[in-house]
Scaffold this active site. Structure first.
Site, PDB file in Angstrom:
ATOM      1  N   THR A 159      -5.766  -7.937  10.120  1.00 47.20           N
ATOM      2  CA  THR A 159      -6.103  -6.623   9.544  1.00 47.20           C
ATOM      3  C   THR A 159      -5.594  -5.502  10.449  1.00 47.20           C
ATOM      4  O   THR A 159      -4.992  -4.530   9.987  1.00 47.20           O
ATOM      5  CB  THR A 159      -7.639  -6.509   9.386  1.00 47.20           C
ATOM      6  OG1 THR A 159      -8.081  -7.611   8.611  1.00 47.20           O
ATOM      7  CG2 THR A 159      -8.035  -5.210   8.718  1.00 47.20           C
TER       8      THR A 159
ATOM      9  N   VAL B 128      -4.649   0.201  11.962  1.00 47.88           N
ATOM     10  CA  VAL B 128      -5.407  -0.482  10.907  1.00 47.88           C
ATOM     11  C   VAL B 128      -5.503   0.380   9.644  1.00 47.88           C
ATOM     12  O   VAL B 128      -5.514  -0.150   8.521  1.00 47.88           O
ATOM     13  CB  VAL B 128      -6.809  -0.902  11.438  1.00 47.88           C
ATOM     14  CG1 VAL B 128      -7.718   0.303  11.675  1.00 47.88           C
ATOM     15  CG2 VAL B 128      -7.476  -1.884  10.506  1.00 47.88           C
TER      16      VAL B 128
ATOM     17  N   HIS C 173      -1.776  -5.378   1.306  1.00 48.26           N
ATOM     18  CA  HIS C 173      -3.038  -6.065   1.022  1.00 48.26           C
ATOM     19  C   HIS C 173      -2.738  -7.483   0.533  1.00 48.26           C
ATOM     20  O   HIS C 173      -1.755  -7.693  -0.192  1.00 48.26           O
ATOM     21  CB  HIS C 173      -3.821  -5.343  -0.080  1.00 48.26           C
ATOM     22  CG  HIS C 173      -4.879  -6.217  -0.699  1.00 48.26           C
ATOM     23  ND1 HIS C 173      -6.094  -6.428  -0.102  1.00 48.26           N
ATOM     24  CD2 HIS C 173      -4.867  -6.983  -1.823  1.00 48.26           C
ATOM     25  CE1 HIS C 173      -6.808  -7.275  -0.847  1.00 48.26           C
ATOM     26  NE2 HIS C 173      -6.078  -7.629  -1.899  1.00 48.26           N
TER      27      HIS C 173
ATOM     28  N   ASN D 242      -1.886  -0.064   7.299  1.00 50.18           N
ATOM     29  CA  ASN D 242      -1.402  -1.427   7.567  1.00 50.18           C
ATOM     30  C   ASN D 242      -0.568  -2.029   6.432  1.00 50.18           C
ATOM     31  O   ASN D 242      -0.427  -3.234   6.311  1.00 50.18           O
ATOM     32  CB  ASN D 242      -2.554  -2.348   7.998  1.00 50.18           C
ATOM     33  CG  ASN D 242      -3.633  -2.492   6.963  1.00 50.18           C
ATOM     34  OD1 ASN D 242      -3.559  -1.892   5.899  1.00 50.18           O
ATOM     35  ND2 ASN D 242      -4.629  -3.298   7.259  1.00 50.18           N
TER      36      ASN D 242
ATOM     37  N   PHE E  16     -15.531   3.424   7.169  1.00 46.49           N
ATOM     38  CA  PHE E  16     -14.150   3.798   6.821  1.00 46.49           C
ATOM     39  C   PHE E  16     -13.884   3.746   5.312  1.00 46.49           C
ATOM     40  O   PHE E  16     -12.757   3.976   4.870  1.00 46.49           O
ATOM     41  CB  PHE E  16     -13.139   2.902   7.567  1.00 46.49           C
ATOM     42  CG  PHE E  16     -13.314   1.421   7.325  1.00 46.49           C
ATOM     43  CD1 PHE E  16     -12.787   0.804   6.194  1.00 46.49           C
ATOM     44  CD2 PHE E  16     -14.004   0.629   8.241  1.00 46.49           C
ATOM     45  CE1 PHE E  16     -12.941  -0.559   5.961  1.00 46.49           C
ATOM     46  CE2 PHE E  16     -14.173  -0.738   8.027  1.00 46.49           C
ATOM     47  CZ  PHE E  16     -13.637  -1.319   6.884  1.00 46.49           C
TER      48      PHE E  16
ATOM     49  N   TYR F 112     -12.338  -2.658  -3.513  1.00 43.34           N
ATOM     50  CA  TYR F 112     -12.889  -2.746  -2.144  1.00 43.34           C
ATOM     51  C   TYR F 112     -14.420  -2.666  -2.133  1.00 43.34           C
ATOM     52  O   TYR F 112     -15.006  -2.227  -1.144  1.00 43.34           O
ATOM     53  CB  TYR F 112     -12.285  -1.645  -1.275  1.00 43.34           C
ATOM     54  CG  TYR F 112     -10.883  -1.959  -0.760  1.00 43.34           C
ATOM     55  CD1 TYR F 112     -10.626  -3.124  -0.035  1.00 43.34           C
ATOM     56  CD2 TYR F 112      -9.822  -1.075  -0.970  1.00 43.34           C
ATOM     57  CE1 TYR F 112      -9.358  -3.412   0.451  1.00 43.34           C
ATOM     58  CE2 TYR F 112      -8.543  -1.357  -0.484  1.00 43.34           C
ATOM     59  CZ  TYR F 112      -8.325  -2.529   0.226  1.00 43.34           C
ATOM     60  OH  TYR F 112      -7.065  -2.811   0.714  1.00 43.34           O
TER      61      TYR F 112
ATOM     62  N   ARG G 222       2.519  -7.181   9.055  1.00 42.94           N
ATOM     63  CA  ARG G 222       1.832  -6.130   9.821  1.00 42.94           C
ATOM     64  C   ARG G 222       2.292  -6.115  11.286  1.00 42.94           C
ATOM     65  O   ARG G 222       2.339  -5.067  11.917  1.00 42.94           O
ATOM     66  CB  ARG G 222       0.319  -6.311   9.718  1.00 42.94           C
ATOM     67  CG  ARG G 222      -0.232  -5.946   8.331  1.00 42.94           C
ATOM     68  CD  ARG G 222      -1.665  -6.398   8.164  1.00 42.94           C
ATOM     69  NE  ARG G 222      -2.274  -5.963   6.914  1.00 42.94           N
ATOM     70  CZ  ARG G 222      -3.409  -6.474   6.438  1.00 42.94           C
ATOM     71  NH1 ARG G 222      -4.027  -7.450   7.092  1.00 42.94           N
ATOM     72  NH2 ARG G 222      -3.904  -6.035   5.299  1.00 42.94           N
TER      73      ARG G 222
ATOM     74  N   GLU H 200      -9.393 -10.017  -8.180  1.00 40.91           N
ATOM     75  CA  GLU H 200      -8.461  -8.900  -7.999  1.00 40.91           C
ATOM     76  C   GLU H 200      -7.346  -8.922  -9.052  1.00 40.91           C
ATOM     77  O   GLU H 200      -6.960  -7.878  -9.576  1.00 40.91           O
ATOM     78  CB  GLU H 200      -7.880  -8.949  -6.581  1.00 40.91           C
ATOM     79  CG  GLU H 200      -8.938  -8.642  -5.526  1.00 40.91           C
ATOM     80  CD  GLU H 200      -8.494  -8.935  -4.099  1.00 40.91           C
ATOM     81  OE1 GLU H 200      -7.340  -9.389  -3.899  1.00 40.91           O
ATOM     82  OE2 GLU H 200      -9.305  -8.724  -3.182  1.00 40.91           O
TER      83      GLU H 200
ATOM     84  N   ARG I 250      -1.874 -14.601   3.503  1.00 41.98           N
ATOM     85  CA  ARG I 250      -2.632 -13.920   4.565  1.00 41.98           C
ATOM     86  C   ARG I 250      -1.965 -14.135   5.919  1.00 41.98           C
ATOM     87  O   ARG I 250      -1.918 -13.235   6.751  1.00 41.98           O
ATOM     88  CB  ARG I 250      -4.070 -14.444   4.611  1.00 41.98           C
ATOM     89  CG  ARG I 250      -4.906 -14.064   3.412  1.00 41.98           C
ATOM     90  CD  ARG I 250      -5.412 -12.659   3.449  1.00 41.98           C
ATOM     91  NE  ARG I 250      -6.420 -12.457   4.480  1.00 41.98           N
ATOM     92  CZ  ARG I 250      -7.164 -11.352   4.566  1.00 41.98           C
ATOM     93  NH1 ARG I 250      -7.004 -10.348   3.704  1.00 41.98           N
ATOM     94  NH2 ARG I 250      -8.045 -11.222   5.521  1.00 41.98           N
TER      95      ARG I 250
ATOM     96  N   LYS J 176       0.837  -1.204   0.000  1.00 40.49           N
ATOM     97  CA  LYS J 176       0.000   0.000   0.000  1.00 40.49           C
ATOM     98  C   LYS J 176       0.877   1.261   0.000  1.00 40.49           C
ATOM     99  O   LYS J 176       2.102   1.176   0.227  1.00 40.49           O
ATOM    100  CB  LYS J 176      -0.928  -0.052   1.227  1.00 40.49           C
ATOM    101  CG  LYS J 176      -1.932  -1.210   1.161  1.00 40.49           C
ATOM    102  CD  LYS J 176      -2.844  -1.232   2.390  1.00 40.49           C
ATOM    103  CE  LYS J 176      -3.878  -2.339   2.284  1.00 40.49           C
ATOM    104  NZ  LYS J 176      -4.785  -2.361   3.451  1.00 40.49           N
TER     105      LYS J 176
HETATM  106  P1  RTP Z   1      -6.865  -5.916   2.860  1.00 47.18           P
HETATM  107  O1  RTP Z   1      -8.129  -6.225   2.076  1.00 47.18           O
HETATM  108  O2  RTP Z   1      -6.388  -4.492   2.647  1.00 47.18           O
HETATM  109  O3  RTP Z   1      -5.799  -6.949   2.630  1.00 47.18           O
HETATM  110  O4  RTP Z   1      -7.188  -5.997   4.408  1.00 47.18           O
HETATM  111  P2  RTP Z   1      -7.990  -7.134   5.180  1.00 47.18           P
HETATM  112  O5  RTP Z   1      -8.533  -8.149   4.214  1.00 47.18           O
HETATM  113  O6  RTP Z   1      -7.111  -7.623   6.270  1.00 47.18           O
HETATM  114  O7  RTP Z   1      -9.182  -6.314   5.835  1.00 47.18           O
HETATM  115  P3  RTP Z   1     -10.526  -5.789   5.135  1.00 47.18           P
HETATM  116  O8  RTP Z   1     -11.634  -6.055   6.087  1.00 47.18           O
HETATM  117  O9  RTP Z   1     -10.630  -6.287   3.739  1.00 47.18           O
HETATM  118  O10 RTP Z   1     -10.287  -4.210   5.128  1.00 47.18           O
HETATM  119  C1  RTP Z   1      -9.622  -3.578   4.077  1.00 47.18           C
HETATM  120  C2  RTP Z   1      -8.751  -2.480   4.603  1.00 47.18           C
HETATM  121  O11 RTP Z   1      -9.599  -1.438   5.139  1.00 47.18           O
HETATM  122  C3  RTP Z   1      -8.907  -0.788   6.178  1.00 47.18           C
HETATM  123  N1  RTP Z   1      -9.721  -0.868   7.386  1.00 47.18           N
HETATM  124  N2  RTP Z   1      -9.897   0.150   8.182  1.00 47.18           N
HETATM  125  N3  RTP Z   1     -10.776   1.821  10.279  1.00 47.18           N
HETATM  126  C4  RTP Z   1     -11.115   0.548  10.294  1.00 47.18           C
HETATM  127  O12 RTP Z   1     -11.729   0.058  11.179  1.00 47.18           O
HETATM  128  C5  RTP Z   1     -10.681  -0.282   9.177  1.00 47.18           C
HETATM  129  N4  RTP Z   1     -11.005  -1.546   8.993  1.00 47.18           N
HETATM  130  C6  RTP Z   1     -10.394  -1.932   7.841  1.00 47.18           C
HETATM  131  C7  RTP Z   1      -7.585  -1.498   6.373  1.00 47.18           C
HETATM  132  O13 RTP Z   1      -6.586  -0.805   5.603  1.00 47.18           O
HETATM  133  C8  RTP Z   1      -7.862  -2.859   5.787  1.00 47.18           C
HETATM  134  O14 RTP Z   1      -6.678  -3.493   5.397  1.00 47.18           O
HETATM  135 MG    MG Z   2      -9.596  -7.587   2.509  1.00 47.55          MG
END
Ligand code: RTP
Ligand code: MG
Length: 169
Positions: free
Chosen positions: A111, A129, A135, A132, A77, A69, A122, A146, A105, A29
């Site tokens: 996350t 978060v 991705h 982080n 968010f 996303y 991470r 993707e 992962r 990122k």
């Molecule tokens: P990613 O898709 O980026 O690999 O992350 P992830 O699967 O671990 O988590 P996901 O639920 O898909 O969330 C995507 C990205 O959104 C941001 N986020 N911010 N402020 C918050 O509570 C919050 N929750 C998620 C993070 O950058 C997360 O990686």
């Molecule tokens: Mg994700």
């Protein structure tokens, strides 16, 4: 919806993206790029034994990020996430190998960096978060979606990997 899921599954098997050919989409990122973590992150995937299939530096458009996303569009968010991901270039990659999605992962960590164990990306390199650094696709179906969003098929390279005999029995 059921048709879409069946089509994705059919594609996965047709393209042979299973077993040692499983592919995942990983992106450093904008904060990871700014903090000079690109080399360290690539090093971890290379050393693990994964095979690099695609790699590019991209200033992602808002439409690409919103599609990427899309599942999170109703989260509070979401707009901040799109702004964060647009704030600079990202390094988009496709890595291939046995259980690539699940293992990547685990290498990323949780996350929320606060929940990520030391030794994960991470867990080692970030605190919040909302910053982080990396991705990784969360399922084989997401990976396929993707990869086709971020890469044209001609940007993915098939090449003979001479280390494969030392990585797979
Ligand atoms: P990613 O898709 O980026 O690999 O992350 P992830 O699967 O671990 O988590 P996901 O639920 O898909 O969330 C995507 C990205 O959104 C941001 N986020 N911010 N402020 C918050 O509570 C919050 N929750 C998620 C993070 O950058 C997360 O990686
Ligand atoms: Mg994700």
């Amino acid at each position: 919806m059921i048709c879409l899921v069946l089509t994705i599954f059919a594609n996965i098997f047709q393209t042979g993206w299973t077993g040692a050919n499983e592919r995942t989409f990983v992106a450093v990122k904008p904060d990871g790029v700014q903090r000079r973590l690109v080399g360290e992150i690539i090093r971890r995937f290379e050393r693990k034994g994964f095979h690099l299939v695609g790699l590019k530096l991209v200033q992602a458009s808002e439409s690409l990020l919103k599609a990427h996303y899309w599942e999170l569009r109703d989260k509070p968010f979401f707009n901040g996430l799109i702004r964060y991901m647009s704030s600079g270039p990202v390094v988009a990659m496709v890595w291939q190998g046995l259980d690539a999605v699940k293992t990547a992962r685990r290498m990323l960590g949780e996350t929320n960096p606060a929940d990520s164990l030391p030794g994960t990306i991470r867990g080692d390199y970030c605190l919040e978060v909302g910053r982080n650094v990396i991705h990784g696709s969360d399922s084989v179906e997401s990976a396929q979606r993707e990869i086709s969003l971020w890469f044209q098929s001609q940007e993915l390279t098939c090449w003979e990997d001479c280390s494969q005999h030392w990585i797979y029995a």
